[in-house]
Design a protein around this motif. Structure first.
Motif, PDB file in Angstrom:
ATOM      1  N   ILE A 233      71.247  53.041  64.234  1.00 16.29           N
ATOM      2  CA  ILE A 233      70.659  54.331  64.611  1.00 16.29           C
ATOM      3  C   ILE A 233      69.227  54.433  64.092  1.00 16.29           C
ATOM      4  N   TRP A 234      69.011  53.963  62.862  1.00 14.73           N
ATOM      5  CA  TRP A 234      67.645  53.959  62.304  1.00 14.73           C
ATOM      6  C   TRP A 234      66.718  53.102  63.162  1.00 14.73           C
ATOM      7  N   SER A 235      67.190  51.916  63.571  1.00 15.29           N
ATOM      8  CA  SER A 235      66.361  51.009  64.357  1.00 15.29           C
ATOM      9  C   SER A 235      65.989  51.617  65.701  1.00 15.29           C
ATOM     10  N   PHE A 236      66.959  52.175  66.390  1.00 14.43           N
ATOM     11  CA  PHE A 236      66.675  52.813  67.669  1.00 14.43           C
ATOM     12  C   PHE A 236      65.761  54.023  67.486  1.00 14.43           C
ATOM     13  N   GLY A 237      66.036  54.821  66.465  1.00 11.94           N
ATOM     14  CA  GLY A 237      65.219  56.008  66.230  1.00 11.94           C
ATOM     15  C   GLY A 237      63.774  55.649  65.935  1.00 11.94           C
TER      16      GLY A 237
END
Length: 247
Positions: A233-237
């Motif tokens: 989720i951090w990477s996509f965000g």
């Protein structure tokens, strides 16, 4: 490995495809070979009959999409061992649908097949660079096989591990990203190369494979799944914020 989003790479190795290009040499032979591998894995390794037939149909549907995409976007006259390896990875990945259809979820065989597919992930890119057959199509093909592997493994983990429905976050993020791109086209713009993104992709698939085997305690399995989901989720965000700032 590129499960999530395409990266910007050197455009000089990617000639523009010609309209109406013929299918590359070797593809017609590679597809039946992949089907034989798919069905053989489903029947002889995973012990499934009906499920193997369903997996075979899914593989053939994927191969048909590959043919259409190659006619439109692949700039080379021959398939090359790089794309043949990716096609075999697709055969291995879709074979994992067989036990889901047969009601058999996670297990050592699923983990072993997924590990082989993941190991081959670095081989196709190396072969493409070595043979001078790098292309946008090849990168996207590789990425979509990784995304499909993540989704299928997440479904196995949902059925056979102590992790709850939140495990699906590790399998659907790529498809949610594509869906968002249909609403906000700027999301589908190319991204710069990021080793952090690649590391998260490795963590994502490694965690999903680990969840297939019954050796992890419930608490450890849940903790690993949540760490991987948070990293994804951090990477996509982070990428969405970058794309928004550079639209």
């Amino acid at each position: 490995m590129q499960i999530s989003r395409p990266d910007l790479t050197n455009p000089t190795v990617r000639p523009a495809p010609a309209a109406g290009r013929r299918l590359p040499e070797g593809l017609i032979l590679a597809i039946p070979a992949g089907l034989a591998l798919n069905l053989g894995i489903g029947v002889m390794v995973l012990g499934q009959g009906t499920g193997a037939l369903v997996a075979g149909v899914v593989y053939l549907a994927g191969a048909a999409l590959v043919c259409v995409a190659m006619r439109r976007h692949y700039p080379h006259a021959r398939l090359g061992s790089c794309n043949a390896v990716t096609l075999m990875r697709m055969a291995l990945t879709t074979a994992l649908i067989a036990p889901l259809v047969g009601g058999v979820a996670a297990g050592w065989a699923v983990a072993a097949i997924a590990t082989i597919s993941l190991t081959l992930d670095g081989v196709d890119g190396w072969l493409a660079r070595r043979s001078g057959l790098c292309s946008d199509f090849g990168g996207r093909f590789d990425m979509e096989v990784d995304a499909a592997l993540a989704l299928i493994l997440a479904l196995h983990a949902l059925a056979g591990s102590p992790v709850g429905p939140e495990i699906l976050a590790l399998g659907v993020m790529r498809y949610l990203f594509i869906g968002a791109g249909l609403v906000w086209p700027w999301i589908m713009a190319p991204l710069p190369v990021s080793y952090a993104r690649k590391a998260v992709c490795v963590l994502q698939l490694a965690t999903l494979i680990a969840l297939q085997v019954p050796v992890l305690s419930d608490d450890l399995a849940i903790t690993l799944a949540r760490i991987a989901a948070a990293a994804l989720i951090w990477s996509f965000g982070r990428d969405v914020l970058w794309l928004r700032g550079h639209r």
